[in-house]
Design a protein around this motif. Structure first.
Motif, PDB file in Angstrom:
ATOM      1  N   ARG A 141     -17.578  21.196  16.205  1.00 23.80           N
ATOM      2  CA  ARG A 141     -16.450  20.255  16.204  1.00 23.80           C
ATOM      3  C   ARG A 141     -16.865  18.888  15.644  1.00 23.80           C
ATOM      4  NH1 ARG A 141     -13.107  22.461  20.275  1.00 23.80           N
ATOM      5  NH2 ARG A 141     -11.401  21.249  19.368  1.00 23.80           N
ATOM      6  N   VAL A 142     -15.903  17.997  15.580  1.00 22.87           N
ATOM      7  CA  VAL A 142     -16.153  16.629  15.103  1.00 22.87           C
ATOM      8  C   VAL A 142     -16.217  15.702  16.325  1.00 22.87           C
ATOM      9  CG1 VAL A 142     -15.280  14.711  13.709  1.00 22.87           C
ATOM     10  CG2 VAL A 142     -14.903  17.086  12.961  1.00 22.87           C
ATOM     11  N   ILE A 143     -17.304  14.991  16.429  1.00 20.98           N
ATOM     12  CA  ILE A 143     -17.437  14.116  17.590  1.00 20.98           C
ATOM     13  C   ILE A 143     -17.912  12.725  17.203  1.00 20.98           C
ATOM     14  CG2 ILE A 143     -17.890  16.000  19.231  1.00 20.98           C
ATOM     15  CD1 ILE A 143     -20.850  15.327  19.085  1.00 20.98           C
ATOM     16  N   ALA A 144     -17.685  11.780  18.132  1.00 23.02           N
ATOM     17  CA  ALA A 144     -18.248  10.431  18.003  1.00 23.02           C
ATOM     18  C   ALA A 144     -19.224  10.217  19.145  1.00 23.02           C
ATOM     19  CB  ALA A 144     -17.145   9.388  18.057  1.00 23.02           C
ATOM     20  N   VAL A 145     -20.315   9.515  18.849  1.00 26.68           N
ATOM     21  CA  VAL A 145     -21.254   9.125  19.908  1.00 26.68           C
ATOM     22  C   VAL A 145     -21.358   7.604  19.896  1.00 26.68           C
ATOM     23  CG1 VAL A 145     -23.635   9.249  20.747  1.00 26.68           C
ATOM     24  CG2 VAL A 145     -22.577  11.271  19.695  1.00 26.68           C
ATOM     25  N   VAL A 146     -21.004   6.997  21.033  1.00 22.28           N
ATOM     26  CA  VAL A 146     -21.139   5.549  21.172  1.00 22.28           C
ATOM     27  C   VAL A 146     -22.439   5.294  21.930  1.00 22.28           C
ATOM     28  CG1 VAL A 146     -20.105   3.454  22.141  1.00 22.28           C
ATOM     29  CG2 VAL A 146     -18.627   5.280  21.239  1.00 22.28           C
ATOM     30  N   GLY A 147     -23.362   4.567  21.306  1.00 23.34           N
ATOM     31  CA  GLY A 147     -24.680   4.357  21.925  1.00 23.34           C
ATOM     32  C   GLY A 147     -24.897   2.919  22.339  1.00 23.34           C
ATOM     33  N   TYR A 168     -21.868   8.202  14.522  1.00 25.52           N
ATOM     34  CA  TYR A 168     -22.696   7.475  15.480  1.00 25.52           C
ATOM     35  C   TYR A 168     -22.342   5.990  15.444  1.00 25.52           C
ATOM     36  CZ  TYR A 168     -26.566   5.906  18.318  1.00 25.52           C
ATOM     37  OH  TYR A 168     -27.301   5.339  19.320  1.00 25.52           O
ATOM     38  N   ILE A 169     -21.911   5.475  16.578  1.00 25.78           N
ATOM     39  CA  ILE A 169     -21.452   4.083  16.662  1.00 25.78           C
ATOM     40  C   ILE A 169     -22.390   3.298  17.581  1.00 25.78           C
ATOM     41  CG2 ILE A 169     -19.466   2.602  17.228  1.00 25.78           C
ATOM     42  CD1 ILE A 169     -17.810   5.369  17.019  1.00 25.78           C
ATOM     43  N   PRO A 170     -23.385   2.593  17.010  1.00 28.17           N
ATOM     44  CA  PRO A 170     -24.332   1.854  17.861  1.00 28.17           C
ATOM     45  C   PRO A 170     -23.726   0.535  18.347  1.00 28.17           C
ATOM     46  CG  PRO A 170     -24.901   1.556  15.550  1.00 28.17           C
ATOM     47  CD  PRO A 170     -23.692   2.456  15.570  1.00 28.17           C
ATOM     48  N   LEU A 171     -23.972   0.202  19.634  1.00 30.09           N
ATOM     49  CA  LEU A 171     -23.511  -1.085  20.174  1.00 30.09           C
ATOM     50  C   LEU A 171     -24.636  -2.120  20.126  1.00 30.09           C
ATOM     51  CD1 LEU A 171     -21.467   0.125  23.282  1.00 30.09           C
ATOM     52  CD2 LEU A 171     -20.662  -0.327  20.961  1.00 30.09           C
ATOM     53  N   TYR A 172     -25.736  -1.754  19.469  1.00 27.73           N
ATOM     54  CA  TYR A 172     -26.896  -2.647  19.369  1.00 27.73           C
ATOM     55  C   TYR A 172     -27.189  -2.864  17.893  1.00 27.73           C
ATOM     56  CZ  TYR A 172     -28.836   2.009  18.768  1.00 27.73           C
ATOM     57  OH  TYR A 172     -29.054   3.282  18.340  1.00 27.73           O
ATOM     58  N   PHE A 215     -18.782  11.032  23.039  1.00 32.53           N
ATOM     59  CA  PHE A 215     -19.874  10.851  24.007  1.00 32.53           C
ATOM     60  C   PHE A 215     -20.186   9.361  24.099  1.00 32.53           C
ATOM     61  CE2 PHE A 215     -21.394  15.072  25.113  1.00 32.53           C
ATOM     62  CZ  PHE A 215     -20.698  15.852  24.191  1.00 32.53           C
ATOM     63  N   ILE A 216     -20.126   8.844  25.309  1.00 34.50           N
ATOM     64  CA  ILE A 216     -20.460   7.436  25.503  1.00 34.50           C
ATOM     65  C   ILE A 216     -21.770   7.389  26.276  1.00 34.50           C
ATOM     66  CG2 ILE A 216     -19.641   5.211  26.381  1.00 34.50           C
ATOM     67  CD1 ILE A 216     -16.790   6.317  26.125  1.00 34.50           C
ATOM     68  N   ILE A 217     -22.836   6.938  25.592  1.00 36.09           N
ATOM     69  CA  ILE A 217     -24.170   6.984  26.188  1.00 36.09           C
ATOM     70  C   ILE A 217     -24.583   5.571  26.589  1.00 36.09           C
ATOM     71  CG2 ILE A 217     -26.555   7.770  25.890  1.00 36.09           C
ATOM     72  CD1 ILE A 217     -24.395  10.011  25.653  1.00 36.09           C
ATOM     73  N   ARG A 218     -24.445   5.295  27.889  1.00 35.56           N
ATOM     74  CA  ARG A 218     -24.803   3.972  28.398  1.00 35.56           C
ATOM     75  C   ARG A 218     -26.138   4.056  29.121  1.00 35.56           C
ATOM     76  NH1 ARG A 218     -19.159   3.959  30.062  1.00 35.56           N
ATOM     77  NH2 ARG A 218     -18.019   2.708  28.561  1.00 35.56           N
ATOM     78  N   LYS A 219     -26.765   2.870  29.288  1.00 39.15           N
ATOM     79  CA  LYS A 219     -28.030   2.823  30.024  1.00 39.15           C
ATOM     80  C   LYS A 219     -27.791   3.261  31.461  1.00 39.15           C
ATOM     81  CE  LYS A 219     -28.998  -1.287  28.154  1.00 39.15           C
ATOM     82  NZ  LYS A 219     -29.685  -2.568  27.888  1.00 39.15           N
ATOM     83  N   THR A 220     -26.765   2.716  32.084  1.00 39.54           N
ATOM     84  CA  THR A 220     -26.374   3.205  33.409  1.00 39.54           C
ATOM     85  C   THR A 220     -24.870   3.437  33.394  1.00 39.54           C
ATOM     86  OG1 THR A 220     -26.083   0.940  34.185  1.00 39.54           O
ATOM     87  CG2 THR A 220     -28.164   2.009  34.729  1.00 39.54           C
ATOM     88  N   MET A 221     -24.431   4.346  34.238  1.00 36.76           N
ATOM     89  CA  MET A 221     -23.009   4.657  34.313  1.00 36.76           C
ATOM     90  C   MET A 221     -22.286   3.590  35.130  1.00 36.76           C
ATOM     91  SD  MET A 221     -22.327   7.361  32.675  1.00 36.76           S
ATOM     92  CE  MET A 221     -20.716   7.674  33.404  1.00 36.76           C
ATOM     93  N   PRO A 222     -21.054   3.231  34.724  1.00 39.95           N
ATOM     94  CA  PRO A 222     -20.281   2.328  35.580  1.00 39.95           C
ATOM     95  C   PRO A 222     -19.977   3.034  36.917  1.00 39.95           C
ATOM     96  CG  PRO A 222     -19.187   2.706  33.441  1.00 39.95           C
ATOM     97  CD  PRO A 222     -20.320   3.673  33.544  1.00 39.95           C
TER      98      PRO A 222
END
Lengths: 293, 293
Positions: A141-147, A168-172, A215-222
């Motif tokens: 499938r087609v996916i986005a990953v927010v890092g 791939y969408i980096p927040l850094y 997929f939202i990949i955070r350091k810690t989960m809210p």
């Protein structure tokens, strides 16, 4: 094995809770992210934790880890994705490895807002927080990953093996990325999630990408994503009583996540209360379970 | 000089409050009793204050004092008898020496019950807690002195110079006393106070002594005698809000006196909150006073 207590977070509050549990002879497991992710790690100097003067946050954190070592406390580097309570047992999903405990202490640091508009609504319906947990659902499938941080790239790599196409969408900030050919790095801030029954798009500042999953990949989960039914104060902190118990019996919280001031001594003090409260709670629970048998 | 804050008590809670006030540039004075009187001093080993392992209470307290020294915090060995608030200024009576402060933090340790039956009723009407404050009122009269610890003997000696007859009732064990001839040591537990408008007798386990006044010399004053209008929880602790403020504006409390568990880390954490809250309060008060001028 069912642990007496699972502590989520290995900053001042979490480690204080852990040593107090250990001192009262409770088995405890601590889930840590990388040391560098702890807010205290970055503090150049901390002078207001009684007994330490003129130390860096890094040094102080090191002393805290040394203390935990004296009790042989099990600290593992795994991110907790979520957990739930069934009967009197909590089951913790730590990146697809499962642990059981009679009590849980949340010491996950300053509360974070859920990042994207509509994110909470679509959890389990196209929003995921864990590549190894849900990756197979998106095969072809087609996916986005927010890092949120560079560590997310590892999960993106894993997912790129499965997905047909991956944004791939980096927040850094970073200049070079080395992904497979089916990965497109998109340098734009994500804003919201759209879909009907299921996610079908992610909105960025400057465009909309059609995707089957995010997929939202955070350091810690809210905290509000970790467990269902947790109550919060008006200013977004986890609500606790004077024993540091949350709205869920057997689930405690301590440190920045329960309120200001965001300070080490406060966190350590609350961690102690949470640890001792959890210890007492586990004693009662086990006695009740023994009687039932 | 008006201090920004007067901290009553120099245990973990009081010293933590003091260093946090100092770090935010507030002037602070700490009233201490003898180090040995602190509950922590007697602990043979403390292992659950994060960052210290295998230390004695005495060593830990020493580290805390060293920390306070780095900030040049003024610590004086004087017992606070009582204090009151007038306008926005607190006036503190420390064994007949008077100090002024914009805020006060109570960190006086585990709450103590008022000792004698009817004691509270007769305060100022024959019951006194301070020899140098009220001694002259009993010149040529018959008095009883109840001494909680050996230090009380000094006050009894002072009073024996003034009184016609003095009954000394020690609450501690000791075999020999060296007083003037007009002092009679009575080895019996005091139970209650009797009188009409004014005290006229103290009841002991085995007899009643007719007296004109009773001095009760404790190591620290019970909180309910220190200031009028303080609210308490059902289990006898000082009631505080989440900023550690008591029912009296500008008066904060922290440590054992506000609740269980009676533990160092909890006390240090609460001391920090109280210190930072007092610091913020003083800032607001001073701004308001400046505007008025």
């Amino acid at each position: 094995m069912i642990y007496d207590c699972a502590v989520i977070g290995a900053g001042p509050a979490g480690l204080s809770a852990a040593i107090n549990l250990a001192q009262t002879n409770r088995s405890v497991i601590v889930f840590a992210t990388k040391e560098e992710d702890s807010a205290i790690y970055k503090a150049p100097e901390i002078n207001n934790y009684l007994g330490f003067f003129g130390v860096s946050g890094k040094e102080l954190l090191r002393s805290f880890y040394e203390h935990a070592k004296k009790y042989n406390i099990e600290i593992i580097n795994r991110k907790v994705i979520n957990f739930y309570k069934s009967g009197s047992i909590f089951t913790i999903n730590a990146n697809n490895e499962f642990f059981e405990a009679y009590s849980v202490i949340l010491a996950i640091g300053t509360p974070k807002k859920t990042l994207l508009e509509n994110e909470a609504e679509f959890v389990g319906r196209g929003i995921s927080y864990c590549a190894v947990c849900d990756g197979m659902l998106y095969k072809g499938r087609v996916i986005a990953v927010v890092g949120e941080s560079v560590e997310a790239e590892e999960e993106a790599e894993y997912l790129s093996e499965l997905a047909k196409k991956l944004y791939y969408i980096p927040l850094y900030k970073k200049n070079e990325f080395h992904f497979k050919d089916n990965v497109e790095v998109v340098l734009s801030r994500p804003k919201g999630v759209y879909g009907e029954d299921f996610v079908n798009a992610i909105e960025l500042e400057d465009k909309i990408l059609n995707v089957d999953g995010i997929f939202i990949i955070r350091k810690t989960m809210p905290a509000d994503q970790l467990i269902y039914g947790l109550e919060f104060t008006e200013d977004g902190h986890i609500k606790v009583d004077k024993n540091m118990q949350t709205s869920i019996e057997g689930l405690f919280a301590a440190g920045d996540v329960v309120g200001r001031p965001y300070q080490v001594a406060k966190a350590v003090g609350e961690g102690q209360i949470a640890g001792l409260s959890a210890s007492g709670y586990v004693k009662r629970i086990k006695e009740a379970l023994t009687k039932k048998d």
